[in-house]
Design an enzyme around this catalytic site. Sequence first.
Site, PDB file in Angstrom:
ATOM      1  NE  ARG A 153      -4.056  -1.958   0.256  1.00  0.00           N
ATOM      2  CZ  ARG A 153      -3.980  -3.037  -0.620  1.00  0.00           C
ATOM      3  NH1 ARG A 153      -3.065  -3.104  -1.519  1.00  0.00           N
ATOM      4  NH2 ARG A 153      -5.207  -3.678  -0.045  1.00  0.00           N
ATOM      5  CG  HIS A 205      -4.076  -1.407  -6.883  1.00  0.00           C
ATOM      6  ND1 HIS A 205      -4.276  -0.585  -5.436  1.00  0.00           N
ATOM      7  CD2 HIS A 205      -3.854  -2.603  -6.393  1.00  0.00           C
ATOM      8  CE1 HIS A 205      -4.527  -1.438  -4.416  1.00  0.00           C
ATOM      9  NE2 HIS A 205      -3.465  -2.629  -4.826  1.00  0.00           N
TER      10      HIS A 205
HETATM   11  P1  NDP Z   1      -0.993 -11.324   5.130  1.00  0.00           P
HETATM   12  O1  NDP Z   1      -1.503 -10.108   6.185  1.00  0.00           O
HETATM   13  O2  NDP Z   1      -0.578 -12.735   4.760  1.00  0.00           O
HETATM   14  O3  NDP Z   1       1.080 -11.089   5.969  1.00  0.00           O
HETATM   15  C1  NDP Z   1       1.872  -9.845   6.279  1.00  0.00           C
HETATM   16  C2  NDP Z   1       2.840 -10.198   6.610  1.00  0.00           C
HETATM   17  O4  NDP Z   1       3.475  -8.064   7.170  1.00  0.00           O
HETATM   18  C3  NDP Z   1       3.515 -11.134   7.882  1.00  0.00           C
HETATM   19  O5  NDP Z   1       4.014 -12.039   7.668  1.00  0.00           O
HETATM   20  C4  NDP Z   1       2.959 -10.171   8.688  1.00  0.00           C
HETATM   21  O6  NDP Z   1       3.795 -10.500  10.099  1.00  0.00           O
HETATM   22  C5  NDP Z   1       3.803  -8.573   8.506  1.00  0.00           C
HETATM   23  N1  NDP Z   1       3.535  -7.883   9.659  1.00  0.00           N
HETATM   24  C6  NDP Z   1       2.576  -6.877   9.326  1.00  0.00           C
HETATM   25  N2  NDP Z   1       2.642  -6.195   9.827  1.00  0.00           N
HETATM   26  C7  NDP Z   1       4.025  -6.031  10.265  1.00  0.00           C
HETATM   27  C8  NDP Z   1       4.756  -5.117  11.126  1.00  0.00           C
HETATM   28  N3  NDP Z   1       4.122  -4.673  12.073  1.00  0.00           N
HETATM   29  N4  NDP Z   1       6.059  -5.103  11.468  1.00  0.00           N
HETATM   30  C9  NDP Z   1       6.404  -5.982  11.007  1.00  0.00           C
HETATM   31  N5  NDP Z   1       6.146  -6.934   9.653  1.00  0.00           N
HETATM   32  C10 NDP Z   1       3.924  -6.771  10.103  1.00  0.00           C
HETATM   33  O7  NDP Z   1      -0.340 -10.068   3.721  1.00  0.00           O
HETATM   34  P2  NDP Z   1       0.173 -11.438   2.376  1.00  0.00           P
HETATM   35  O8  NDP Z   1       1.118 -11.350   2.164  1.00  0.00           O
HETATM   36  O9  NDP Z   1      -0.681 -11.623   2.023  1.00  0.00           O
HETATM   37  O10 NDP Z   1      -0.224  -9.991   1.575  1.00  0.00           O
HETATM   38  C11 NDP Z   1       0.711  -8.081   1.896  1.00  0.00           C
HETATM   39  C12 NDP Z   1      -0.039  -6.997   1.394  1.00  0.00           C
HETATM   40  O11 NDP Z   1      -0.325  -7.080  -0.047  1.00  0.00           O
HETATM   41  C13 NDP Z   1      -1.759  -7.465   1.882  1.00  0.00           C
HETATM   42  O12 NDP Z   1      -1.907  -6.618   2.846  1.00  0.00           O
HETATM   43  C14 NDP Z   1      -1.708  -5.623   0.092  1.00  0.00           C
HETATM   44  O13 NDP Z   1      -1.888  -4.679   1.440  1.00  0.00           O
HETATM   45  C15 NDP Z   1      -1.334  -6.393  -0.518  1.00  0.00           C
HETATM   46  N6  NDP Z   1      -1.901  -6.370  -2.012  1.00  0.00           N
HETATM   47  C16 NDP Z   1      -1.205  -5.946  -2.779  1.00  0.00           C
HETATM   48  C17 NDP Z   1      -1.484  -5.391  -4.400  1.00  0.00           C
HETATM   49  C18 NDP Z   1      -1.798  -4.964  -5.118  1.00  0.00           C
HETATM   50  O14 NDP Z   1      -2.526  -6.172  -6.558  1.00  0.00           O
HETATM   51  N7  NDP Z   1      -0.665  -4.095  -5.109  1.00  0.00           N
HETATM   52  C19 NDP Z   1      -2.810  -7.347  -4.293  1.00  0.00           C
HETATM   53  C20 NDP Z   1      -3.227  -8.103  -3.568  1.00  0.00           C
HETATM   54  C21 NDP Z   1      -2.292  -8.072  -1.697  1.00  0.00           C
HETATM   55  P3  NDP Z   1       3.600 -11.912  10.925  1.00  0.00           P
HETATM   56  O15 NDP Z   1       3.704 -12.908  10.016  1.00  0.00           O
HETATM   57  O16 NDP Z   1       4.415 -12.334  11.942  1.00  0.00           O
HETATM   58  O17 NDP Z   1       2.606 -11.723  10.787  1.00  0.00           O
END
Ligand code: NDP
Length: 310
Positions: A225, A273
């Site tokens: 994002r 996007h």
């Molecule tokens: P997930 O929710 O499966 O995973 C999020 C990851 O980020 C986890 O490893 C989590 O850690 C980590 N994380 C969250 N908060 C923190 C923090 N404060 N500090 C460190 N690490 C953190 O997300 P996805 O991998 O499925 O997707 C990621 C993002 O991609 C989505 O939220 C979305 O915004 C974006 N997206 C963009 C698209 C596009 O077309 N551009 C399409 C689809 C998604 P932990 O494992 O410890 O929980």
Amino acid sequence: MTETLVFASAVDPVEPWRAALEALLPDVRVRTPDEIGPGDDVRYALVWKPPVGFFARHPGLRLVTILGAGADALVGRDDLPDVPVARLSDPEMARMMTHYVLFAVLRYARDIPAFEAAQRAGRWHYVHPREAREIRVGVLGLGELGGAAALELARQGFSVAGWSRTPKALPGIACHAGPDALIPFLARSEILVVMLPLTPETRRLIGADAIAALPRGAKLVNVSRGAVIDEAALVAALASGHLGGATLDVFETEPLAEGHPLWTMENVLVTPHLASVAIPASAARQIAENIRRVRAGQPPEHRVDLARGY
Ligand code: NDP
């Protein structure tokens, strides 16, 4: 009894979702908000950034499914009913995201932007290729999409490290976790791929200090994002040369405003996007399964924790 699923998205066409979901759930009708009439018993919602007030119109909802992976557009809404919210968890969506990340990283790893510029100038510009294992890629966020992309980058031979909130173990990836590990992690990342959800903790996490911690000339890929990065600090680092380039699929404000400096920077690639999108044929199976679970009184899978933000 026939139930209704309301489908609301300004970017996804309804017909493929209607076909895929109604084939799996013959007793569910898929309707857009305009199609809903007095006879509809709206129990389920499949939404991407629904307009303000949307949920208040559907008091009988039992399950909300986000038409994507990021929950940020739903966090903090005051019209959201107290029902489970699920995200899509679809291997095809992860594959599409992995393709984009692989493209962006390979483009930098093979110096393609330099050759594109040299060609425009009619100049033969030889840069000796580096081996993948010498190239240090960092992936911020090791979730469903981030983890899949990191594993594929490692499979391609890159030296991959990842960073998450809680400790992870992924084969072939140097995993780091927590705020204290962030700056050392950034310092070793010559290509940084941002795959974090947007939450109160990650908003503008990549600001001037974090960017300064990257090695000079580092490349940045943002597919998460826009607001995870401080856009003004990003533009300044791209202009100064501290950052050598950026591939940006997401922005603080979308569409990216006319005249925004990122449109015309030589070292920036802008895409609108679409790094990954929800794919009806495969994702509909997960949605149908969750509807069956809710009907059976079971909790749905792939729930989002709205308090945590992802
Ligand atoms: P997930 O929710 O499966 O995973 C999020 C990851 O980020 C986890 O490893 C989590 O850690 C980590 N994380 C969250 N908060 C923190 C923090 N404060 N500090 C460190 N690490 C953190 O997300 P996805 O991998 O499925 O997707 C990621 C993002 O991609 C989505 O939220 C979305 O915004 C974006 N997206 C963009 C698209 C596009 O077309 N551009 C399409 C689809 C998604 P932990 O494992 O410890 O929980």
